[in-house]
Design a protein around this motif. Structure first.
Motif, PDB file in Angstrom:
ATOM      1  N   LEU A  78       0.863  -1.171   0.000  1.00  0.00           N
ATOM      2  CA  LEU A  78       0.000   0.000   0.000  1.00  0.00           C
ATOM      3  C   LEU A  78       0.903   1.227   0.000  1.00  0.00           C
ATOM      4  N   ARG A  80       0.964   5.257   0.146  1.00  0.00           N
ATOM      5  CA  ARG A  80       0.238   6.498   0.454  1.00  0.00           C
ATOM      6  C   ARG A  80       1.190   7.660   0.215  1.00  0.00           C
ATOM      7  N   TYR A  91      -3.366  14.155  -1.565  1.00  0.00           N
ATOM      8  CA  TYR A  91      -3.173  12.811  -1.017  1.00  0.00           C
ATOM      9  C   TYR A  91      -3.538  11.796  -2.094  1.00  0.00           C
ATOM     10  N   SER A  93      -3.443   7.421  -2.863  1.00  0.00           N
ATOM     11  CA  SER A  93      -3.218   6.091  -2.321  1.00  0.00           C
ATOM     12  C   SER A  93      -3.361   5.097  -3.460  1.00  0.00           C
TER      13      SER A  93
END
Length: 111
Positions: A78, A80, A91, A93
């Motif tokens: 993952l 971010r 932001y 992700s």
């Protein structure tokens, strides 16, 4: 006169060991230990671009940092990303697929 000539010839000896211009294979398998090493917070330090439009966009970046969170059972990471570009905070992700055999990471989308 012979001494400078001998030194010049001897200084060229390491060139006999020069490697061919073919690119070596640098890929190494990804293990759980190597995934643990890259996990955590990473900071964007700098970039270098040849194309003027990329340089212009990169000059607007104030700060960027990333978090890598590996999932060893699903072979994913993952990612971010937190960015300050101009006067905006952004932001993102995404999930990266881990290919352990050839040592690569790739983006993939969920169906």
């Amino acid at each position: 006169m012979a001494l400078p000539w001998a030194l010049a010839v001897l200084s060229l000896l390491p060139l006999l060991d020069a490697q061919s211009l073919a690119c070596p294979n640098f890929s190494v398998p990804i293990t759980n230990a190597s995934l643990d090493q890259i996990s955590g917070k990473w900071f964007y330090i700098a970039s270098a671009y040849r194309f003027p439009e990329y340089k212009k966009e990169a000059s607007k970046i104030h700060a960027v940092f990333f978090y890598f969170t590996p999932n060893n059972t699903e072979d994913t990471i993952l990612l971010r990303q937190y960015m300050t570009i101009g006067d905006q905070c952004i932001y993102n992700s995404t999930s990266l697929k881990v290919n352990r055999e050839n040592g690569t990471l790739s983006k993939h989308s969920e169906p």
